[in-house]
Design a protein around this motif. Structure first.
Motif, PDB file in Angstrom:
ATOM      1  N   ALA A  55     -28.462  39.263 -65.602  1.00  0.00           N
ATOM      2  CA  ALA A  55     -27.816  40.517 -65.197  1.00  0.00           C
ATOM      3  C   ALA A  55     -28.410  41.053 -63.898  1.00  0.00           C
ATOM      4  O   ALA A  55     -27.682  41.515 -63.012  1.00  0.00           O
ATOM      5  CB  ALA A  55     -27.941  41.554 -66.309  1.00  0.00           C
ATOM      6  N   VAL A  56     -29.735  40.985 -63.757  1.00  0.00           N
ATOM      7  CA  VAL A  56     -30.383  41.478 -62.538  1.00  0.00           C
ATOM      8  C   VAL A  56     -30.003  40.594 -61.353  1.00  0.00           C
ATOM      9  O   VAL A  56     -29.659  41.091 -60.278  1.00  0.00           O
ATOM     10  CB  VAL A  56     -31.911  41.555 -62.718  1.00  0.00           C
ATOM     11  N   ALA A  57     -30.037  39.285 -61.534  1.00  0.00           N
ATOM     12  CA  ALA A  57     -29.666  38.371 -60.451  1.00  0.00           C
ATOM     13  C   ALA A  57     -28.229  38.621 -60.009  1.00  0.00           C
ATOM     14  O   ALA A  57     -27.936  38.680 -58.806  1.00  0.00           O
ATOM     15  CB  ALA A  57     -29.846  36.927 -60.900  1.00  0.00           C
ATOM     16  N   SER A  58     -27.334  38.789 -60.949  1.00  0.00           N
ATOM     17  CA  SER A  58     -25.933  39.056 -60.623  1.00  0.00           C
ATOM     18  C   SER A  58     -25.778  40.377 -59.875  1.00  0.00           C
ATOM     19  O   SER A  58     -24.993  40.481 -58.928  1.00  0.00           O
ATOM     20  CB  SER A  58     -25.091  39.063 -61.896  1.00  0.00           C
ATOM     21  N   ALA A  59     -26.531  41.388 -60.295  1.00  0.00           N
ATOM     22  CA  ALA A  59     -26.470  42.695 -59.622  1.00  0.00           C
ATOM     23  C   ALA A  59     -26.992  42.592 -58.189  1.00  0.00           C
ATOM     24  O   ALA A  59     -26.422  43.198 -57.273  1.00  0.00           O
ATOM     25  CB  ALA A  59     -27.264  43.728 -60.415  1.00  0.00           C
ATOM     26  N   LEU A  60     -28.055  41.836 -57.982  1.00  0.00           N
ATOM     27  CA  LEU A  60     -28.578  41.667 -56.626  1.00  0.00           C
ATOM     28  C   LEU A  60     -27.545  40.990 -55.721  1.00  0.00           C
ATOM     29  O   LEU A  60     -27.368  41.386 -54.565  1.00  0.00           O
ATOM     30  CB  LEU A  60     -29.879  40.865 -56.649  1.00  0.00           C
TER      31      LEU A  60
END
Length: 122
Positions: A55-60
């Protein structure tokens, strides 16, 4: 004497993966329970908080999609290693990063231009 800027740190690894838009590399450098908090102020990039490496990677990656042509650089954010996002020679975002061992555990991003005025003073 080497500083955090010259070593391959989790922050540097995050930057390099993010610059290349490499989801799998971002996931690898992020802690499985990584968190991202974003202060967008509703004025620029609207990215919700995220938990977990995917989720964090996708948000970045979504942040970069919202800021085409932006550049990333290592920088000092709130007296700690972080990432500075620039677009057209202006700072449009900062990301404070904290690591746990070799992985990035939490990120706090400010993408609210009103809160970045001191970053753009010449």
């Amino acid at each position: 004497m080497k500083t955090w800027k010259s070593r391959r740190t989790p922050v540097a690894e995050l930057l390099y993966a993010w610059e290349r838009d490499e989801l799998s590399e971002l996931i690898e450098v992020l802690h499985p329970r990584a968190t991202l908090t974003v202060d967008g102020g509703g004025t620029m990039v609207d990215v919700p908080p995220a938990t977990g490496s995917l989720a964090v990677a996708s948000a970045l990656l979504a942040v970069r999609d919202e800021l085409p042509g932006s550049t990333l650089a290592l920088g000092e954010v709130n007296a700690t290693p972080g990432i500075v996002i620039r677009s057209h020679d202006r700072v449009v975002g900062i990301v404070a990063v904290s690591a746990q061992g070799p992985r990035v555990k939490s990120l706090w991003a400010v993408l609210n231009e009103a809160k970045l005025t001191h970053w753009n003073r010449n």
